[in-house]
Design a protein around this motif. Structure first.
Motif, PDB file in Angstrom:
ATOM      1  N   SER A 302      -9.710 -43.657  10.543  1.00  0.00           N
ATOM      2  CA  SER A 302     -10.987 -43.121  10.052  1.00  0.00           C
ATOM      3  C   SER A 302     -11.177 -43.379   8.570  1.00  0.00           C
ATOM      4  O   SER A 302     -10.381 -42.958   7.741  1.00  0.00           O
ATOM      5  N   PHE A 310     -15.981 -46.980  19.056  1.00  0.00           N
ATOM      6  CA  PHE A 310     -15.781 -45.669  19.681  1.00  0.00           C
ATOM      7  C   PHE A 310     -15.045 -44.649  18.830  1.00  0.00           C
ATOM      8  O   PHE A 310     -15.508 -43.505  18.719  1.00  0.00           O
ATOM      9  N   LEU A 312     -14.666 -43.734  15.784  1.00  0.00           N
ATOM     10  CA  LEU A 312     -15.387 -42.958  14.778  1.00  0.00           C
ATOM     11  C   LEU A 312     -16.295 -41.919  15.440  1.00  0.00           C
ATOM     12  O   LEU A 312     -16.309 -40.746  15.061  1.00  0.00           O
ATOM     13  N   GLY A 313     -17.055 -42.344  16.443  1.00  0.00           N
ATOM     14  CA  GLY A 313     -17.953 -41.415  17.129  1.00  0.00           C
ATOM     15  C   GLY A 313     -17.181 -40.319  17.843  1.00  0.00           C
ATOM     16  O   GLY A 313     -17.562 -39.144  17.810  1.00  0.00           O
ATOM     17  N   GLU A 315     -14.192 -39.175  17.084  1.00  0.00           N
ATOM     18  CA  GLU A 315     -13.535 -38.253  16.163  1.00  0.00           C
ATOM     19  C   GLU A 315     -14.547 -37.382  15.407  1.00  0.00           C
ATOM     20  O   GLU A 315     -14.325 -36.183  15.223  1.00  0.00           O
ATOM     21  N   VAL A 316     -15.683 -37.958  15.009  1.00  0.00           N
ATOM     22  CA  VAL A 316     -16.730 -37.153  14.360  1.00  0.00           C
ATOM     23  C   VAL A 316     -17.285 -36.135  15.359  1.00  0.00           C
ATOM     24  O   VAL A 316     -17.437 -34.953  15.046  1.00  0.00           O
ATOM     25  N   ALA A 319     -14.855 -33.317  15.919  1.00  0.00           N
ATOM     26  CA  ALA A 319     -14.784 -32.449  14.731  1.00  0.00           C
ATOM     27  C   ALA A 319     -15.982 -31.498  14.725  1.00  0.00           C
ATOM     28  O   ALA A 319     -15.841 -30.297  14.484  1.00  0.00           O
TER      29      ALA A 319
ATOM     30  N   PHE B  29     -21.959 -49.712  16.550  1.00  0.00           N
ATOM     31  CA  PHE B  29     -21.601 -48.358  16.988  1.00  0.00           C
ATOM     32  C   PHE B  29     -21.363 -47.447  15.784  1.00  0.00           C
ATOM     33  O   PHE B  29     -21.922 -46.346  15.690  1.00  0.00           O
ATOM     34  N   VAL B  33     -23.288 -43.820  14.178  1.00  0.00           N
ATOM     35  CA  VAL B  33     -22.648 -42.573  13.734  1.00  0.00           C
ATOM     36  C   VAL B  33     -22.956 -42.333  12.254  1.00  0.00           C
ATOM     37  O   VAL B  33     -23.267 -41.215  11.826  1.00  0.00           O
TER      38      VAL B  33
END
Lengths: 360, 360
Positions: A302, A310, A312-313, A315-316, A319, B29, B33
């Motif tokens: 990150s 995938f 990043l999306g 994990e965000v 969170a 992607f 985000v």
């Protein structure tokens, strides 16, 4: 070089950097529009038709599928803006067809098509299933709002996306693990079964086996029941509404020999809860000989350089939802305490950090 | 080159192309985000603090603003993934501060920060104001669904975004047109006034002038009333709920000398409706001497090469809503028929295709 010439060159450099920055930020913006369009294009059938036929006429497609034509053309323009499709040139296209005067009717797969097709369900997860969560980001972040059901996602869309993610990415590792099983099983339980497609596949390969799917989302179970009936396995397959993090022994669990659980293992966490849930599974399914657990772990990437699709999306999003995503090492550390033995780990290329654990 | 070497090189080329394609699609992607994160970062104050102070410590910012820390860090990781911010290196940062061991606490503006800051409201328009529309794309496209109120947007978020779009992009051209007016005016009407910030600015510069704002969104008018009171112009400023496409003469319209209308002129279209609406405005405001009309026209760029920021989202969004976006030439063609004379056109760089018409 004279000072004046040097100054002119510096100005040119600055202007070039500004143009590049403007192009980069425009690309971020356009990619957001395109990401929504990828999810939509899959759902209305544009991506499948392009893959099968190699070309698509937007007005004709819109008419055939009873879609609004300007919307269809605009969606395809968004795909073109990021190279998922490309417009055919004016005039004869080499296959006997002709594009109209402005060449905007007919598209072919673009340079980014194959990878977009492969990862379409990840876009669907983000832009269709989880969009409401991401849109509400500034509200969801505020501590004062994080009580009760403080976010919403589209459970049916998530379920649809996850079925394709499963088929596209987890399937090879899953079947490798299944084929390595050294015992026959007559009853399999899928924890967090979603739309039930994994169970349907298992039952098709194992005609003597019965299956039970457990999920927390009633909408997904409704879909699962009708799909199972359609697939001709409805008589061997049943579904149960329940929270797999807190299962207790039941008569119908007593003879289960195989457990599977895909793309929801992170819901067992944080750590102490995970240990407890995995122990409860041991108790609830006393005859389970193998537990195939597939999920996506936290990556360390990150915010550092280019990130794969995938992560990043994922994990965000988690969170924002207040859900902890464990790393691979954290996962591995939990099994001894929880009464499971890790026999083997299968790794997936996509989504990054994904695995299938064979637990015994 | 031997055939074998040639083959190896081809394979390397193919692998390189596949890697590039994977990186390109991952960037699409991640940009989606990041686009949500830009809108959120503006709303919670991260972008303003970074611009003012040049650095930001995520956990400290989260604590100070009572935000969830993992969510704040994840949002900032998304900004970092596309270069809007960059993490400080480990150790001393040269300003006497130190980052923590993994260097993930403190960020500075990245290479894309300035342009992102400039265009933040365009992201907010897309990802906060219009997200529900884009998320519903596959539903909204189906002809069978396009009846009644077939889409939703967040009117308050749109209004907030448009106020900043107005201030950041339309303001210079607007004031150039205002300063060129060769008459005094005591009553100005803003058509589609949104949050009312334009009227407040006009009244501050013209202390003898009264203003009236008309908008179709009650939520925006509530915001406008409270903002006007706060700005100390509440006694000279009133607001009226109404559809500016169909205004009829009223007593309070009789003495209006100046009309303004920004970022909603496309709602007058299609063409025959636009001619009718502009004529009705002539009749409803018989003493109006000038009409400043600012909006964004359709660009011809959709789907052809790199597109500037905003246009794609604006055009896809309006196609989904069933709203026609006229080109500049279409706009120009309508005034003679509608009883207005186009005196001058101011062009804006951003959003592409934007203009301010001076009509008399």
């Amino acid at each position: 070089m004279s000072a004046a010439a040097h100054g002119a060159e510096s100005r040119a450099d600055t202007e070039g950097a500004e143009r590049q920055q403007a192009a980069d930020v425009a690309h971020i913006f356009n990619s957001a529009v395109a990401a929504w369009s990828i999810a939509a294009a899959w759902e209305v059938g544009v991506l499948d038709e392009l893959r099968e036929k190699g070309r698509l006429d937007a007005p004709e497609f819109a008419e055939r599928h009873d879609l609004n034509r300007p919307s269809t053309e605009a969606m395809i323009a968004a795909l073109a803006a990021v190279g998922v499709v490309q417009y055919e040139r004016n005039g004869n296209d080499g296959n006997g067809g002709t594009a109209d005067s402005d060449g905007r009717r007919t598209v072919r797969p673009g340079l980014a098509f194959d990878e977009t097709y492969r990862t379409k369900a990840l876009f669907h997860w983000l832009c269709r299933g989880s969009a409401e969560l991401f849109t509400a980001m500034p509200d969801v972040m505020r501590n004062g709002n994080r009580t009760g059901r403080f976010y919403r996602r589209d459970a049916e869309a998530i379920s649809r996306a996850c079925a394709d993610i499963d088929a596209e990415f987890f399937k090879p590792a899953f079947w490798a693990a299944m084929d390595a099983l050294d015992f026959d099983f007559s009853l399999v339980v899928d924890l967090g079964c979603g739309g039930g497609s994994r169970l349907t596949q298992i039952l098709r390969r194992h005609p003597e086996t019965r299956g039970l799917g457990i999920d927390i989302a009633p909408a997904a179970l409704d879909l699962a029941r009708s799909d199972a009936a359609e697939a001709g396995v409805g008589d061997r397959l049943s579904f149960m509404h329940g929270d797999v993090r807190a299962l207790t022994p039941r008569l119908e669990f007593a003879d289960v020999e195989l457990l599977t659980c895909f793309m929801m293992g992170h819901d067992f966490w944080p750590r102490e809860n995970c240990v407890a849930s995995l122990r409860q599974l041991r108790a609830a399914f006393p005859r389970a000989r193998r537990f195939l657990l597939g999920d996506t772990a936290r990556t360390s990437g990150s915010g550092r350089g280019a990130m794969p699709v995938f992560s990043l999306g994922y994990e965000v999003g988690h969170a924002l939802m207040g859900a902890y995503i464990p790393s691979l090492d954290e996962w591995r550390s939990v099994f001894p305490e929880a009464g499971w033995e890790l026999r083997r780990t299968h790794f997936l290329d996509t989504p990054a950090g994904s695995f299938v654990f064979e637990l015994a």
